[in-house]
Design a protein around this motif. Structure first.
Motif, PDB file in Angstrom:
ATOM      1  N   LYS A  31       8.439 -17.324   6.404  1.00  0.00           N
ATOM      2  CA  LYS A  31       7.778 -18.579   7.685  1.00  0.00           C
ATOM      3  C   LYS A  31       6.238 -17.675   8.078  1.00  0.00           C
ATOM      4  CE  LYS A  31      12.355 -20.978   9.690  1.00  0.00           C
ATOM      5  NZ  LYS A  31      12.488 -20.793  11.349  1.00  0.00           N
ATOM      6  N   LEU A  32       6.328 -16.720   7.421  1.00  0.00           N
ATOM      7  CA  LEU A  32       4.897 -15.962   8.387  1.00  0.00           C
ATOM      8  C   LEU A  32       4.264 -15.875   6.906  1.00  0.00           C
ATOM      9  CD1 LEU A  32       6.657 -12.301   8.771  1.00  0.00           C
ATOM     10  CD2 LEU A  32       6.384 -14.161   9.735  1.00  0.00           C
ATOM     11  N   PRO A  33       2.674 -15.713   7.706  1.00  0.00           N
ATOM     12  CA  PRO A  33       1.229 -15.817   6.620  1.00  0.00           C
ATOM     13  C   PRO A  33       1.840 -14.587   5.796  1.00  0.00           C
ATOM     14  CG  PRO A  33       0.847 -16.111   8.535  1.00  0.00           C
ATOM     15  CD  PRO A  33       2.765 -15.967   8.926  1.00  0.00           C
ATOM     16  N   PHE A  34       1.616 -14.272   4.031  1.00  0.00           N
ATOM     17  CA  PHE A  34       0.475 -12.922   3.443  1.00  0.00           C
ATOM     18  C   PHE A  34      -0.556 -12.518   4.485  1.00  0.00           C
ATOM     19  CE2 PHE A  34      -0.295 -10.779   0.543  1.00  0.00           C
ATOM     20  CZ  PHE A  34       0.984 -10.793   0.756  1.00  0.00           C
ATOM     21  N   THR A  35       0.005 -11.319   5.122  1.00  0.00           N
ATOM     22  CA  THR A  35      -0.950 -10.806   5.115  1.00  0.00           C
ATOM     23  C   THR A  35      -0.753  -9.070   4.659  1.00  0.00           C
ATOM     24  OG1 THR A  35       0.165  -9.573   6.863  1.00  0.00           O
ATOM     25  CG2 THR A  35      -1.493 -11.202   7.768  1.00  0.00           C
ATOM     26  N   GLN A  36      -1.239  -8.177   4.183  1.00  0.00           N
ATOM     27  CA  GLN A  36      -1.051  -6.946   3.663  1.00  0.00           C
ATOM     28  C   GLN A  36      -0.027  -6.060   4.492  1.00  0.00           C
ATOM     29  OE1 GLN A  36      -4.720  -4.246   3.311  1.00  0.00           O
ATOM     30  NE2 GLN A  36      -5.555  -5.544   1.645  1.00  0.00           N
ATOM     31  N   MET A  37       0.246  -6.397   5.336  1.00  0.00           N
ATOM     32  CA  MET A  37       1.199  -5.692   6.815  1.00  0.00           C
ATOM     33  C   MET A  37       2.743  -6.498   5.254  1.00  0.00           C
ATOM     34  SD  MET A  37       2.385  -4.020   8.999  1.00  0.00           S
ATOM     35  CE  MET A  37       3.385  -3.496   9.561  1.00  0.00           C
ATOM     36  N   PHE A  38       2.764  -7.210   4.382  1.00  0.00           N
ATOM     37  CA  PHE A  38       3.745  -7.741   4.044  1.00  0.00           C
ATOM     38  C   PHE A  38       3.982  -5.585   2.867  1.00  0.00           C
ATOM     39  CE2 PHE A  38       5.427 -11.549   3.171  1.00  0.00           C
ATOM     40  CZ  PHE A  38       5.444 -12.180   4.431  1.00  0.00           C
ATOM     41  N   TRP A  39       3.308  -5.239   2.421  1.00  0.00           N
ATOM     42  CA  TRP A  39       3.055  -3.549   2.129  1.00  0.00           C
ATOM     43  C   TRP A  39       4.899  -3.025   3.363  1.00  0.00           C
ATOM     44  CZ3 TRP A  39       2.347  -1.731  -2.648  1.00  0.00           C
ATOM     45  CH2 TRP A  39       1.364  -2.348  -3.016  1.00  0.00           C
ATOM     46  N   VAL A  40       4.743  -3.074   4.065  1.00  0.00           N
ATOM     47  CA  VAL A  40       6.446  -2.695   4.907  1.00  0.00           C
ATOM     48  C   VAL A  40       7.096  -2.568   4.019  1.00  0.00           C
ATOM     49  CG1 VAL A  40       6.334  -4.130   6.465  1.00  0.00           C
ATOM     50  CG2 VAL A  40       6.764  -1.710   7.291  1.00  0.00           C
ATOM     51  N   PHE A  41       7.730  -4.105   3.635  1.00  0.00           N
ATOM     52  CA  PHE A  41       8.737  -4.454   2.744  1.00  0.00           C
ATOM     53  C   PHE A  41       8.559  -3.735   1.806  1.00  0.00           C
ATOM     54  CE2 PHE A  41       7.546  -8.699   4.441  1.00  0.00           C
ATOM     55  CZ  PHE A  41       9.003  -8.852   5.795  1.00  0.00           C
ATOM     56  N   THR A  42       7.841  -3.052   1.697  1.00  0.00           N
ATOM     57  CA  THR A  42       8.127  -2.561  -0.235  1.00  0.00           C
ATOM     58  C   THR A  42       8.953  -1.068  -0.051  1.00  0.00           C
ATOM     59  OG1 THR A  42       5.652  -1.285  -0.069  1.00  0.00           O
ATOM     60  CG2 THR A  42       5.888  -3.700  -1.287  1.00  0.00           C
ATOM     61  N   PHE A  43       8.706   0.025   1.307  1.00  0.00           N
ATOM     62  CA  PHE A  43       9.101   1.206   1.470  1.00  0.00           C
ATOM     63  C   PHE A  43      10.114   1.218   1.224  1.00  0.00           C
ATOM     64  CE2 PHE A  43      10.598   4.798   3.496  1.00  0.00           C
ATOM     65  CZ  PHE A  43      10.800   5.830   1.793  1.00  0.00           C
ATOM     66  N   PRO A  44      11.180   0.507   1.944  1.00  0.00           N
ATOM     67  CA  PRO A  44      12.362   0.244   2.023  1.00  0.00           C
ATOM     68  C   PRO A  44      13.246  -0.413   1.164  1.00  0.00           C
ATOM     69  CG  PRO A  44      11.386  -1.241   4.434  1.00  0.00           C
ATOM     70  CD  PRO A  44       9.961  -0.313   3.114  1.00  0.00           C
ATOM     71  N   VAL A  45      12.366  -1.398   0.426  1.00  0.00           N
ATOM     72  CA  VAL A  45      12.806  -1.601  -0.730  1.00  0.00           C
ATOM     73  C   VAL A  45      13.409  -1.093  -2.210  1.00  0.00           C
ATOM     74  CG1 VAL A  45      12.759  -3.565  -3.192  1.00  0.00           C
ATOM     75  CG2 VAL A  45      12.205  -3.766  -0.219  1.00  0.00           C
ATOM     76  N   GLY A  46      12.256   0.064  -2.149  1.00  0.00           N
ATOM     77  CA  GLY A  46      12.001   1.368  -3.049  1.00  0.00           C
ATOM     78  C   GLY A  46      13.219   1.694  -2.610  1.00  0.00           C
ATOM     79  N   ALA A  47      12.531   2.823  -1.462  1.00  0.00           N
ATOM     80  CA  ALA A  47      14.374   3.571  -1.048  1.00  0.00           C
ATOM     81  C   ALA A  47      15.723   3.580  -1.691  1.00  0.00           C
ATOM     82  CB  ALA A  47      14.541   3.919   0.164  1.00  0.00           C
TER      83      ALA A  47
END
Length: 345
Positions: free
Chosen positions: A269-285
Motif C-alpha cells: 500500500k505504500l507509495p514508492f520512495t527511496q526509503m524502500f532501500w531500507v528493505f535491501t540490507f535485511p534481505v541481503g543479510a
C-alpha cells in the motif's frame, strides 16, 4: 532517501507536538547511506555463495565496488556541506527522527573494510577497527542523548534498533573477518543486550503508540535485520557444527521472516520512495545467512535452494534500484513535457 522516507511513526493527534524543531537539512543526506548499505549487504550474500557454492567472484566485487563509490561520494558531500554549518553533525545526531541514521556512515565502512581487508592486510584490519570505533562513538552519543530525555516516546521508530543492534552485530562480523574472536564476542554481547532493551522499547511504541505512518512502516524491516546479522555474527565467531545458540537464533530469524511476509499487504500500500532501500540490507543479510546455513546441512538440493534465495535477493535489489532511477528522472521528464509559452518576444 527522501525527507518523507524518514518520517517518524506518529499518531495524528501527537504529530504536531512530537515533531522536533531541530534543523532537518541532514536527514535526507544521512538516510541516503541506506543505498550503499543495501548493496554491501547483497555483496555479502554473493561472498557467502562464492565460499560455499563456488559462485564467480565478479558479482560481489561489482556490488562492493558500487557500494564503495556511492559511500565515498555521499560521505564527501555530507562532510563538505557539514563544514559550512557549525555543529551540523551534532544537530543531526540529536534529531529525534534522523539521529539513528548517522550510524549508516560507519556501518557501511565496516562492511566495506571487512571485505577489502583480505586484499589490503594489515591496512584493511586497521580501517575496520577504526570504523567500529566510529560506530561505537556514534552509538554512545545516541544512547547518552536518548537516556537523558532527548527523545519522546512518540518519536521512537524501528530505525532506533539499527545503531545498537544490527550495528554491533555487524561490528562482530567485522572483528571475525580480521580474526579478533574475543572482540567479536564482546560486540555480539553488546548487540544482544540492546536487542533486548531497545527492542522492547521500540516494540512497545509500535504496539501501543498508534498506527505507523506510511513512510515509517518501511522501518519494520529492522526486525529482520537484527536476527539476520546476529546469525551471521554467531556463525562466523563459532565455526563448526551448528549448536543450540545458532539454532535458537535461526528460529528467531524464521519467525521474523514470516512476519515480514505477513506485512507484505501493508508494504504494497505504500507509495514508492527511496526509503524502500531500507528493505535491501535485511534481505541481503538474510540471503547471506541462508546460504551459509544451507551449506552446513545435508538437505537434498541445497545448492538449488541457496542459488534461488540469492537470485531472489538480487532481483529484489535490482528492482529497487530500477524504481529509484525511474522515480528520480520522472520529475525531470514531467518538467520537460510541460508546454512552454509560445509568446513572441
Amino acid at each position: 532517501m527522501t525527507d518523507t522516507g524518514t518520517a517518524v511513526a506518529l499518531t495524528p493527534a501527537a504529530q504536531d507536538r512530537a515533531l522536533p524543531q531541530a534543523p532537518l537539512s541532514g536527514m535526507a543526506a544521512l538516510s541516503r547511506f541506506g543505498i550503499p548499505l543495501g548493496l554491501a549487504g547483497l555483496g555479502g550474500g554473493w561472498s557467502a555463495a562464492r565460499s560455499s557454492l563456488g559462485s564467480p567472484v565478479w558479482p560481489e566485487e561489482i556490488l562492493y565496488g558500487a557500494a564503495s563509490s556511492l559511500w565515498l561520494i555521499l560521505t564527501a558531500v555530507y562532510v563538505f556541506r557539514g563544514l559550512r554549518r557549525k555543529g551540523a553533525f551534532r544537530a543531526d545526531l540529536r534529531h529525534e527522527v534522523a539521529g539513528p541514521f548517522a550510524s549508516f556512515i560507519p556501518l557501511v565502512g565496516i562492511l566495506l573494510s571487512s571485505h577489502y581487508s583480505q586484499y589490503l592486510p594489515p591496512w584493511g584490519a586497521w580501517l575496520c577497527m577504526g570504523f567500529i570505533a566510529a560506530l561505537a562513538s556514534v552509538a554512545a552519543q545516541l544512547l547518552a542523548h536518548w537516556v537523558t530525555g532527548g527523545v519522546s516516546m512518540q518519536s521512537i521508530h524501528p530505525g532506533y534498533l539499527l545503531p545498537v543492534v544490527p550495528g554491533f552485530f555487524v561490528a562482530s562480523i567485522g572483528f571475525s573477518s580480521i580474526h579478533a574472536r574475543d572482540a567479536a564476542m564482546a560486540s555480539f554481547g553488546i548487540g544482544a543486550f540492546f536487542w533486548l532493551v531497545v527492542g522492547t522499547v521500540v516494540t512497545v511504541r509500535v504496539m501501543t503508540g498508534g498506527e505507523l505512518t506510511a513512510a515509517a512502516k518501511t522501518g519494520l524491516s529492522a526486525y529482520l535485520a537484527a536476527p539476520a546479522t546476529a546469525n551471521i555474527a554467531w556463525m562466523l565467531s563459532h565455526p563448526g557444527p551448528v549448536g543450540a545458540v545458532q539454532l535458537g537464533l535461526t528460529g528467531v530469524l524464521v519467525i521474523m521472516a514470516l512476519t515480514q511476509v505477513m506485512l507484505l499487504p501493508e508494504y504494497r500500500k505504500l507509495p514508492f520512495t527511496q526509503m524502500f532501500w531500507v528493505f535491501t540490507f535485511p534481505v541481503g543479510a538474510t540471503a547471506n545467512y541462508s546460504i551459509r546455513w544451507l551449506a552446513t546441512t545435508d538437505l537434498p538440493g541445497r545448492e538449488i535452494y541457496a542459488f534461488t534465495i540469492l537470485g531472489l535477493a538480487t532481483a529484489f535489489t535490482l528492482v529497487i534500484a530500477a524504481r529509484s532511477v525511474l522515480t528520480a528522472i520522472a520529475p525531470k521528464s514531467a518538467r520537460l513535457a510541460t508546454p512552454q509559452s509560445t509568446e513572441v518576444r
